[in-house]
Write an enzyme that holds these catalytic residues in place. Structure first.
Site, PDB file in Angstrom:
ATOM      1  CG  HIS A   1       2.512   8.561   2.620  1.00  0.00           C
ATOM      2  ND1 HIS A   1       2.228   8.949   4.058  1.00  0.00           N
ATOM      3  CD2 HIS A   1       1.410   7.837   2.104  1.00  0.00           C
ATOM      4  CE1 HIS A   1       0.959   8.634   4.130  1.00  0.00           C
ATOM      5  NE2 HIS A   1       0.461   8.163   3.229  1.00  0.00           N
TER       6      HIS A   1
ATOM      7  CG  HIS B   1      -1.793   0.946   1.237  1.00  0.00           C
ATOM      8  ND1 HIS B   1      -2.635   1.411   2.320  1.00  0.00           N
ATOM      9  CD2 HIS B   1      -1.991   2.269   0.651  1.00  0.00           C
ATOM     10  CE1 HIS B   1      -3.547   2.210   2.053  1.00  0.00           C
ATOM     11  NE2 HIS B   1      -3.038   3.176   1.192  1.00  0.00           N
TER      12      HIS B   1
ATOM     13  CD  GLU C   1       0.528   5.333  -0.344  1.00  0.00           C
ATOM     14  OE1 GLU C   1       1.384   5.448   0.272  1.00  0.00           O
ATOM     15  OE2 GLU C   1      -0.628   5.668  -0.288  1.00  0.00           O
TER      16      GLU C   1
END
Length: 217
Positions: free
Chosen positions: A111, A65, A107
């Protein structure tokens, strides 16, 4: 300031511990490697059946993920970067473990930009950490539903990975207290790639008594 107003403002501060440092890349305490159980994702919504991750006979079990920089409490997100664009070649190279173009882009932007790494180094770190984790054999490609307790699942991972213990793992299965489907497992790493204890972000995990892991498609 009235006491009631002060209390409300304090409550908002507790709910968003990451916001004050959200734009600062680099300084953080550890990584959380989040692995989704792909069959749960694919079964959650009919619309997911059209996703590349779920369609056309794909047989994914645990997939990445994301790899998330974390503070001991809270996390940074959407940090400033000059690398907003994720090249097609980078996406293609990651699809075997992150089987969604949109997920890879998301992502990185949410992040990866806060890791203090270049885009190339961040995705190399995602792959290195995923490769360092040994997935227990029963979860590699089950053709039938795997039923296990949360403690049993954690134990399976601990037994398969030297240096890993239960404090370094967290499970996500929604809010069910009886039987639930596993959504994801998070494994905490130091910045140099060693297993380490998770922080406060992972303490509120799965509360179900029993977990079902649907079979791969």
């Amino acid at each position: 300031m009235k006491p009631a107003v002060a209390l409300i403002l304090a409550s908002f501060a507790l709910l968003a511990p990451h916001s004050a440092r959200a734009a600062v890349a680099g300084p953080f305490d550890y990584y959380a490697l989040s692995l989704s159980w792909s069959p749960t994702w694919c079964a959650a919504d009919r619309a997911h059946a059209r996703d590349a991750q779920c369609a056309g006979g794909r047989h994914y079990a645990f997939v990445v993920h994301g790899l998330w920089p974390q503070y001991e409490r809270g996390w940074p997100q959407y940090c400033d970067t000059s690398e907003r664009w994720v090249p097609r070649a980078t996406i293609a190279a990651m699809l075997d473990i992150m089987p969604s173009k949109n997920l890879i882009i998301h992502e990185w932007r949410k992040h990866g930009t806060c890791s203090g790494l270049s885009q190339k180094s961040y995705f190399a770190t995602v792959r290195r950490f995923f490769a360092a984790l040994h997935i227990p054999a029963r979860y590699l490609a089950p053709l039938r539903t795997v039923t296990v307790t949360p403690a049993g699942l954690v134990s399976d991972f601990v037994k398969s990975n030297a240096g890993l213990d239960a404090s370094m793992l967290a499970l996500n299965c929604g809010n069910a207290r009886g039987t639930a489907r596993l959504s994801e497992i998070r494994v905490c790493f130091s910045q140099d790639g060693r297993f380490r204890a998770c922080g406060a972000n992972e303490r509120h995990g799965c509360r179900a008594r029993v977990l079902d892991l649907p079979p791969v498609r």
